[in-house]
Design a protein around this motif. Structure first.
Motif, mmCIF file in Angstrom:
data_model
loop_
_atom_site.group_PDB
_atom_site.id
_atom_site.type_symbol
_atom_site.label_atom_id
_atom_site.label_comp_id
_atom_site.label_asym_id
_atom_site.label_seq_id
_atom_site.Cartn_x
_atom_site.Cartn_y
_atom_site.Cartn_z
ATOM 1 N N THR A 183 50.021 26.823 29.850
ATOM 2 C CA THR A 183 50.100 28.272 29.895
ATOM 3 C C THR A 183 48.876 28.878 29.230
ATOM 4 O O THR A 183 48.042 28.165 28.669
ATOM 5 C CB THR A 183 51.393 28.777 29.224
ATOM 6 O OG1 THR A 183 51.542 30.170 29.491
ATOM 7 C CG2 THR A 183 51.376 28.547 27.719
ATOM 8 N N GLY A 184 48.772 30.192 29.301
ATOM 9 C CA GLY A 184 47.663 30.905 28.673
ATOM 10 C C GLY A 184 47.764 32.389 28.947
ATOM 11 O O GLY A 184 48.580 32.846 29.753
ATOM 12 N N GLY A 185 46.938 33.149 28.266
ATOM 13 C CA GLY A 185 46.932 34.591 28.460
ATOM 14 C C GLY A 185 46.278 34.993 29.773
ATOM 15 O O GLY A 185 45.540 34.224 30.383
ATOM 16 N N PHE A 186 46.545 36.227 30.202
ATOM 17 C CA PHE A 186 45.937 36.768 31.423
ATOM 18 C C PHE A 186 46.079 38.276 31.407
ATOM 19 O O PHE A 186 46.824 38.849 30.606
ATOM 20 C CB PHE A 186 46.553 36.160 32.689
ATOM 21 C CG PHE A 186 48.011 36.473 32.891
ATOM 22 C CD1 PHE A 186 48.405 37.449 33.802
ATOM 23 C CD2 PHE A 186 48.993 35.795 32.184
ATOM 24 C CE1 PHE A 186 49.754 37.747 33.996
ATOM 25 C CE2 PHE A 186 50.346 36.078 32.375
ATOM 26 C CZ PHE A 186 50.725 37.059 33.277
ATOM 27 N N ASP A 187 45.366 38.932 32.310
ATOM 28 C CA ASP A 187 45.317 40.394 32.344
ATOM 29 C C ASP A 187 45.427 40.849 33.797
ATOM 30 O O ASP A 187 44.681 40.370 34.656
ATOM 31 C CB ASP A 187 43.989 40.875 31.741
ATOM 32 C CG ASP A 187 43.935 42.382 31.548
ATOM 33 O OD1 ASP A 187 44.741 43.102 32.159
ATOM 34 O OD2 ASP A 187 43.067 42.848 30.802
ATOM 35 N N THR A 188 46.365 41.762 34.074
ATOM 36 C CA THR A 188 46.515 42.290 35.434
ATOM 37 C C THR A 188 46.071 43.748 35.545
ATOM 38 O O THR A 188 46.325 44.389 36.549
ATOM 39 C CB THR A 188 47.975 42.176 35.895
ATOM 40 O OG1 THR A 188 48.812 42.921 34.993
ATOM 41 C CG2 THR A 188 48.420 40.730 35.934
ATOM 42 N N GLY A 189 45.432 44.257 34.511
ATOM 43 C CA GLY A 189 45.018 45.648 34.536
ATOM 44 C C GLY A 189 46.024 46.567 33.888
ATOM 45 O O GLY A 189 45.661 47.461 33.124
#
Length: 377
Positions: free
Chosen positions: A44-50
């Motif tokens: 897993t890990g971080g992410f950004d969708t706006g």
């Protein structure tokens, strides 16, 4: 149940630029769940969708806080574990969910796709991604993909901050390159477009005829996702009646609830394990989408072969696979996810069927009880 959390870095061979920015490397987490001599693995890990952002360090903190509550539990008790997993953010839940699924599959000695009764003969080729850039740079990236694998399905990122004229130039350049390839090789390449929420409704309506004229086969997330579900649904509802292409929701669709509200106004959804919180929700979403007549896309972020190998368990249910991120890594520590041409092969090993390379510097004995992050390899 003993658990362990280890951070590691993934570096892209070619940085990827989309409407929200560019990525060259990410830090992810390996989640290990050990019980009765078996260890299940999750990534897993971080992410950004706006409109939503998750930081890898915060995901690690969530899992650390949960660790004491897991020590008296068994991976076999999926129903009893549900309340604990429900407290987690989607990416934190994903890492643990995958490790639990991997453990259960290993316990039974079978890959998950076989336990679910899925047909390996139903899998199709994955798309590969062209990020934003100058037309020259994007065409060079396309050639690099063609040197690596057949790449018969191309996903072009649009929604450029430089405006619609830049999008038009990229669209024309790539469409012309695909036509040249067809004439030379005698085989057509499929062109998909993903705007990553970079267009307004007016932009999308203006570009639809051009997308169709250039042979684009689907349009993914043209409009920016909205935190308010009513506003988010309204955007798709306004565009869908005018869209001659399959309209696919990505950043707007996280779970089964989102899928059901968007179903009347889309033709497909992009399921990503980090958004859905793992395979438990993703399997339910894929089965429901198919029952509703929606096409399933299976996507990724900057994920390694463990996350993509987990997603690959669902490939027989998927119309538009988009699991290419591990193919663009220089330091992926995982093994077991292979390709035949540009079609991913279902992992054959038990559970997720993915292992850790013995040469990985981060590989250490699995003895810690609790989720204690260690230094980067």
């Amino acid at each position: 149940m003993r658990c362990r959390l280890r951070p590691f870095r993934l570096t892209k061979a070619v940085p990827l630029a989309i409407s929200r920015g560019s990525t060259s490397a990410v830090e992810h987490l390996l989640v290990e769940v050990s019980y009765e001599g078996l260890t299940g693995l999750g990534e897993t890990g971080g992410f950004d969708t706006g409109h939503r952002h998750y930081d890898t360090a915060a995901v690690a903190a969530e899992l650390e806080a949960l660790a004491p509550h897991l020590q008296g539990a068994s991976p076999l008790g999926s129903q009893s574990l549900e309340p604990l997993l429900a407290q987690l953010s989607p990416p934190a839940r994903c890492g643990l969910d995958l490790a639990l699924h991997d453990w259960r599959g290993k316990r039974l000695g079978q890959p998950l796709w076989r336990l679910w009764g899925l047909d390996p003969g139903a899998c199709v080729a994955t798309s590969v991604t062209l990020g934003l850039g100058t037309p020259t740079a994007v065409l060079a990236r396309l050639e690099r993909w063609w040197q690596q694998l057949p790449a018969s399905r191309i996903k072009l990122k649009l929604g450029s901050p430089e405006g619609l004229d830049h999008d038009r130039a990229l669209l024309q350049a790539v469409a012309e390159a695909l036509e040249r390839k067809r004439q030379q090789a005698g085989a057509a390449c499929e062109l998909q477009v993903d705007a990553n929420g970079g267009w307004t409704l007016e932009d999308a309506l203006r570009l639809l005829p051009e997308l169709q004229a250039h042979g684009v086969v689907l349009l993914e997330q043209p409009l920016a996702p909205q935190l308010d579900p009513t506003r988010d649904t309204a955007g798709f509802a306004a565009l869908h009646p005018h869209c001659p292409l399959p309209l696919v929701a990505d950043e707007s669709c996280w779970n089964l609830e989102d899928l059901l509200r968007l179903a009347p106004h889309t033709d497909g959804v992009n399921i990503k394990l980090l958004k859905s919180g793992g395979l438990t929700e993703a399997l339910l979403m894929a089965q429901t989408a198919r029952r509703l007549g929606l096409g399933v896309m299976l996507g990724c972020y900057s994920d390694g072969a463990l996350l993509n190998g987990a997603a690959a368990q669902l490939l027989p249910l998927v119309r538009w696979p988009d699991l290419d991120s591990h193919l663009n890594l220089v330091d992926d520590p995982f093994t077991g996810l292979d390709c035949q041409g540009d079609q991913l092969l279902l992992p054959g090993g038990p559970g997720l069927g993915i292992g850790v390379a013995e040469a990985w510097p981060g590989l250490v004995p699995r003895v810690a009880a609790g989720l204690a992050p260690e230094g980067l390899p």
